[in-house]
Structure formats: C-alpha cells, structure tokens
Write an enzyme that holds these catalytic residues in place. Structure first.
Site, PDB file in Angstrom:
ATOM      1  N   GLU A   1     -16.372   6.323   4.207  1.00  0.00           N
ATOM      2  CA  GLU A   1     -15.698   5.851   5.412  1.00  0.00           C
ATOM      3  C   GLU A   1     -15.629   6.981   6.423  1.00  0.00           C
ATOM      4  O   GLU A   1     -16.250   8.019   6.242  1.00  0.00           O
ATOM      5  CB  GLU A   1     -14.308   5.296   5.072  1.00  0.00           C
ATOM      6  CG  GLU A   1     -13.359   6.302   4.465  1.00  0.00           C
ATOM      7  CD  GLU A   1     -11.920   5.765   4.354  1.00  0.00           C
ATOM      8  OE1 GLU A   1     -11.466   5.059   5.278  1.00  0.00           O
ATOM      9  OE2 GLU A   1     -11.264   6.073   3.355  1.00  0.00           O
TER      10      GLU A   1
ATOM     11  N   LYS B   1      -2.650   6.522   1.541  1.00  0.00           N
ATOM     12  CA  LYS B   1      -2.457   6.934   2.936  1.00  0.00           C
ATOM     13  C   LYS B   1      -1.486   8.106   2.957  1.00  0.00           C
ATOM     14  O   LYS B   1      -0.276   7.931   3.101  1.00  0.00           O
ATOM     15  CB  LYS B   1      -1.926   5.741   3.749  1.00  0.00           C
ATOM     16  CG  LYS B   1      -2.502   5.717   5.154  1.00  0.00           C
ATOM     17  CD  LYS B   1      -2.273   4.393   5.838  1.00  0.00           C
ATOM     18  CE  LYS B   1      -2.659   4.477   7.295  1.00  0.00           C
ATOM     19  NZ  LYS B   1      -4.108   4.576   7.533  1.00  0.00           N
TER      20      LYS B   1
ATOM     21  N   ARG C   1       0.835  -1.208   0.000  1.00  0.00           N
ATOM     22  CA  ARG C   1       0.000   0.000   0.000  1.00  0.00           C
ATOM     23  C   ARG C   1       0.870   1.258   0.000  1.00  0.00           C
ATOM     24  O   ARG C   1       0.543   2.258  -0.634  1.00  0.00           O
ATOM     25  CB  ARG C   1      -0.932  -0.033   1.228  1.00  0.00           C
ATOM     26  CG  ARG C   1      -2.017   1.017   1.189  1.00  0.00           C
ATOM     27  CD  ARG C   1      -3.082   0.768   2.253  1.00  0.00           C
ATOM     28  NE  ARG C   1      -2.543   0.900   3.604  1.00  0.00           N
ATOM     29  CZ  ARG C   1      -3.227   0.614   4.712  1.00  0.00           C
ATOM     30  NH1 ARG C   1      -4.483   0.180   4.629  1.00  0.00           N
ATOM     31  NH2 ARG C   1      -2.681   0.766   5.904  1.00  0.00           N
TER      32      ARG C   1
END
Ligand code: PLP
Length: 341
Positions: A220, A184, A82
């Site tokens: 989210e 992220k 990720r």
C-alpha cells in the site's frame, strides 16, 4: 443550530480547533465515564509512555451533511472495531466499540456548528485516539491511558477535481512480516515520514511500498490502500497481513460487486503485473479514491492507460457510487450510515 461563519469552499486539510472534545481516562484497571471538555491541551508527565515508547493508536473518519440536511458518519462501527484491534496489538486496554461510537456521536453533536454544509465539499474530520499517559521508563505497557476524540473541519481533498497522481516505488519498507502494518498506530507513520519527504523531494506524490520480505508484491502507500482495475474490468486489491484494512477499500470492493456487478479479487498482486492493469487508485477516508496515472520504479515508468487527465471510467463509477451512498443520494447497505441525532 447556527453554523460557524467559515470559508467552507476554501478550506485545506489543516487542524482548526473546535469547541468540544471527548476525554476518558483509564486508571486502576478501568475506564472512567468520560466527558466532553473545552480544553484542547493535554498535560502529562515528561516520562509518559506515549512520549517515550510511542504507545498510541488512532482512527480517522468524517461527519458530513447529506442532501436532506442530516449529519451522518460512515461505518463508524468499523473504526471502533479496528481501534480495538490496534489497542490490543500495542498492549493497551481496548475502549469498547459501543463507547467509541457514543464518544464520536457526542463530539460531533457538540461541534455540529462546524459540520460543513452539503455541497461545499468540506467535511468534519473526526480523530479518535488513545495513548499511555503515566510515567514509563523500563520498557513495558503503561498502566494509565487516555482516550480522546477531537474534530476539525477540512476542505475537499481535491480542489477542482481529482487529477491523477504520480507515485514511485519506495526503497524503504513500511511494515515487517508479523509486525504492526495492519494496525493504525502512530509508529507506522513516524517511520514513513523520511520516505514521504524523500518521495516529494524527488517529485513524486506518494510512495508505493512493496512487501518487505520479498519486495515483489504491492502492499500500500503510507496512508491508503490500492485498488486496480484489469483490462477486462475486474477489481483487484492486494491481500496481505501487513496492510492496514482500509474501510474505504472494503466498502469499494462491496460496491464494485453488489452495486456495479463487477468481479472482485483480493489476492497477491505482483509488481510485475502492474504494467498490465487499466486503472489504479489509492483509497482512504481523506480522498475516497485518488487516481494514479503513473508509477515510477527507479526511472522505469508505467503509464496507466487511464492517463494523467482524469479518473479512469471504472474508478469514476466506484467513486461516484460510494460518494453517492455517503451523501444519501444512493441507498446505502444496511448499517453503513450512522445518523447523528
Ligand atoms: C487509515 C489508513 C488507510 C485508509 O483507511 P480508511 O479506513 O479507508 O481511512 C490506509 N492505509 C493506512 C496505512 C492507514 O493508516
């Protein structure tokens, strides 16, 4: 190795400096060998790319002690890949997955005295991150980068058990279509601070963000993915290109299907159908699952049937199974547990 004498039972989620951290530098088109250092401070130019244009990405995972006394981490390969995706999206040179895992292992080993004992509920939080470090004034990617990993012991996310929380539908948006919601990056958090401070001021624990294109679908929260349980016990999670792909959520979906024999669906979840769900939880590394008891949309309350006292029964099963796998009490799928030796 002797453990530090820390009050493991009463730790909060705060930064505590530990002995060693890992540093690697990217310069002239290549990453150097990297090494552990004692120095917790970073000296950089006033015009560093990270300071001016927020060119930085990060990861978060935990090391903990299993019942049989081993120090382990959970699926660090997924954090590694990720971070490669995050770096590419911000035009940063990826730090290889192999080296990411090696850096995590080295840093945890060097701080093994800070890994909380089994049963304390505390864990060693691991923070890998990278950022543009050379001076950048015209808007462009930096030429030089630093990759670092530090660790800090943190307490159990819920002291005295997980009480359901109350969340609100945010008036702010988290991620634009075709934007950076799926990586992220610190920038996604900087712009969420006003929204979370506002939510707290209004008496809510967290924000539910809707898709910013239509504001009809659930996305989210600022730092955790949603899972819902339907009244006929299916597990549903929103599908969207602007959601951060939570490793906890992906693991819970696997556990639901393969350990608990439940039907799972990753699909559009319209806010209009939220009132029909039986249970709702937020998933992320920090808490694994935080149960949601109430969702408020501009004064209109949705009270989940699971109530405000405890986790719903299916959420509880998911939570117990995943934490059992993490703690070594339940056999893990191949490759999920990385032992630090
Ligand atoms: C890190 C993060 C999560 C949780 O991901 P995990 O891999 O489960 O820790 C969820 N949403 C956002 C926006 C995040 O940054």
């Amino acid at each position: 190795m002797e453990k530090k004498k820390l009050d493991w039972e009463n730790m909060g989620f705060n930064y505590m400096q530990t002995d060693k951290r890992y540093v690697a530098n990217y310069k002239d088109g290549r990453w150097d060998d990297g090494a552990l250092t004692d120095d917790a401070n970073i000296v950089m130019n006033e015009c560093a790319g990270v300071l001016q244009y927020a060119q930085t990405v990060f990861e978060g995972l935990k090391a903990y002690t299993t019942e049989d006394g081993r120090i382990v981490t959970f699926r660090p390969d997924l954090n590694a890949s990720r971070m490669v995706d995050s770096a590419k999206r911000l035009e940063m040179p990826p730090f290889s997955e192999e080296r990411f895992i090696d850096a995590v292992v080295q840093t945890v080993k060097a701080n093994a005295a800070y890994v909380p004992p089994y049963g304390s509920g505390a864990t060693l939080y691991i923070r890998p991150y990278m950022f543009g470090i050379n001076p950048v004034i015209g808007v462009k990617p930096a030429d030089e980068y630093q990759f670092r990993v530090f660790t800090t012991p943190v307490g159990p996310y819920f002291k005295g058990g997980a009480k359901p929380i109350t969340i609100c539908v945010s008036d702010f948006d988290r991620a634009a279509p075709r934007g950076t919601g799926h990586i992220k990056a610190g920038l996604n958090y900087a712009m969420s601070l006003h929204a979370i401070v506002t939510a707290h001021a209004n008496g809510f624990d967290e924000n539910m963000y809707l898709d910013s294109a239509t504001r009809t679908k659930v996305e989210e929260t600022g730092g955790a993915n949603f899972i819902f349980v339907t009244k006929d016990n299916k597990i549903v999670t929103p599908h969207s290109d602007t959601i951060l792909p939570s490793i906890t959520r992906r693991s819970l979906m696997y556990v639901a299907e393969h350990y608990l024999g439940l039907e799972v669906e990753e699909r559009d979840v319209y806010f209009d159908e939220v009132k029909d769900f039986a249970e709702c939880g937020l998933c992320g590394t920090a808490a694994v699952i935080s149960p949601v008891g109430k969702i408020v949309n501009h004064g209109e309350e949705i009270c989940l049937p699971s109530g405000m006292e405890k986790m719903g029964p299916t959420t509880r099963k998911l939570y117990d199974t995943l934490t059992g796998i993490q703690m070594g009490q339940i056999e893990a799928p191949e490759g999920w547990i990385k032992v630090i030796e």
